[in-house]
Design a protein around this motif. Structure first.
Motif, PDB file in Angstrom:
ATOM      1  N   SER A 149       0.809  -1.219   0.000  1.00  0.00           N
ATOM      2  CA  SER A 149       0.000   0.000   0.000  1.00  0.00           C
ATOM      3  C   SER A 149       0.844   1.271   0.000  1.00  0.00           C
ATOM      4  N   ARG A 180      -5.932   3.366   1.069  1.00  0.00           N
ATOM      5  CA  ARG A 180      -5.797   2.275   2.032  1.00  0.00           C
ATOM      6  C   ARG A 180      -4.615   2.578   2.942  1.00  0.00           C
ATOM      7  N   LEU A 371      -9.320   0.317   4.561  1.00  0.00           N
ATOM      8  CA  LEU A 371      -9.613   0.365   3.133  1.00  0.00           C
ATOM      9  C   LEU A 371     -10.838   1.224   2.857  1.00  0.00           C
TER      10      LEU A 371
END
Length: 376
Positions: A149, A180, A371
């Motif tokens: 991420s 995220r 998320l």
């Protein structure tokens, strides 16, 4: 400069360097590797200006008359040549005026060199005010759990890296790309001698390099030293210098702690992943998504495409709320699931179709994933 070395010794090191240095049209020497021989210590250095990696080999042949010296030579050519010799053969290197002579059995090769003084290296007189040590096994495990991420060429440059932060005897590792957040809280397995807090951001490139280099280590100590601009990382026979990312990382803690009133369900990882993989086949586009429908003690995973293909997967869950639909980028969900052990149970926290979701592993509660849902 004159030395000989067994092929398998030099190729093991060159193979680690070869993937980190690309061709530079503007500065040819950045495609080169710096070789330094002093007595029986052979040192290798590569750089892309932001990151410098060095390592060394001790040459233990007492029956050879080594001659100290240094030069730079194209790394890709040197690697491709050496890897095509037999493993147990000795390769000889002799530096001439402006070429490196390489010979092995019946092969005789000359590679052009560039001046050592033109090779850019980090100043070794840099002072580092803080130090910490951590095991390579733990460090690699953390990186593998959260690196996916990290932002990639994000306009907010501070997102293109991994935050390492120390507060109240806890070491936090955080990555985010605005959609995220991946978080890991390390409570032990590291040594820091001071009580004050600190934080710095490692670049995406450095994080990916460490992930690969730590892969072959046997749980060795990794030492980090840094100041406001540069970090030095020492492990095994490697030393890495890297620029740190300058910027203020987002306030991740307020987001992670914002889910106290959420509902949650527990899902078997293997079953969840299997369903998601099938859904991803149908979604299959550049912008792929999955819609979660929570209804009547079942989680439905739904998708369709423009060619009238449809899929609906169903997992039995313990849910007694109102019917609720939430859509997510399916790649982001799979990134999280793939990082979690296959014999695990995940806990999925949710509130409504607009609020950020939270995922944790019940067997590893030190990792937390947040998320954002998407609007269709």
């Amino acid at each position: 400069m004159y030395f000989r070395i067994e092929k398998k010794k030099i190729i093991n090191l060159l193979s680690k360097f070869n993937s980190y240095i690309g061709k530079s049209k503007n500065n040819t020497i950045l495609s080169n590797i710096l070789l330094i021989l002093y007595k029986k210590k052979l040192k290798f250095i590569v750089t892309n200006l932001d990151i410098e990696i060095s390592a060394y080999i001790i040459l233990d042949d007492n029956n050879f008359n080594y001659i100290s010296g240094s030069t730079t030579v194209n790394l890709n050519k040197l690697y491709d040549l050496c890897r095509n010799f037999s493993d147990n053969e000795n390769i000889y290197f002799l530096l001439l005026k402006n070429r490196l002579k390489i010979f092995c059995l019946n092969s005789l090769i000359y590679l052009s060199t560039l001046p050592v003084n033109d090779f850019p290296i980090f100043k070794k007189s840099i002072l580092f005010s803080k130090k910490i040590s951590i095991s390579s096994f733990v460090f690699r495990k953390i990186i593998s759990l959260i690196y996916f991420s990290i932002g990639d060429q994000d306009i907010f440059f501070y997102l293109n890296g991994m935050l390492i932060e120390y507060k109240k005897k806890n070491l936090y590792f955080v990555t985010t790309d605005s959609y995220r957040i991946s978080f890991y809280n390390l409570k032990d397995n590291f040594i820091y001698s001071k009580e004050d807090s600190f934080s710095f951001i490692l670049s995406r490139n450095l994080v990916l390099i460490l992930l690969k280099l730590f892969d072959k280590l046997n749980n060795e100590n990794v030492f980090l030293e840094w100041n406001n601009n540069i970090i030095k990382i020492i492990f095994n026979n490697f030393i890495i210098y890297s620029s740190l990312i300058d910027g203020s990382f987002p306030d991740y803690k307020s987001i992670i702690l914002s889910t106290k009133d959420y509902k949650y369900i527990d899902i078997d990882v293997l079953e969840f992943k299997s369903c998601l993989m099938r859904v991803s086949v149908i979604s299959g586009s550049l912008f792929s998504y999955v819609t979660f429908l929570f209804k009547d003690n079942f989680l439905y995973m739904i998708n369709s495409d423009s060619n009238n293909n449809e899929i609906k997967e169903k997992i039995s869950i313990n849910y007694f709320g109102k019917n609720l639909e939430i859509s997510f980028n399916i790649k982001y969900i799979l990134d999280i699931i793939k990082s979690i052990n296959k014999d695990n149970i995940i806990r999925f926290f949710f509130k409504d179709s607009d609020s950020i979701a939270k995922i944790i592993s019940l067997n590893n509660k030190f990792s937390i994933y947040m998320l954002m849902p998407i609007k269709l």
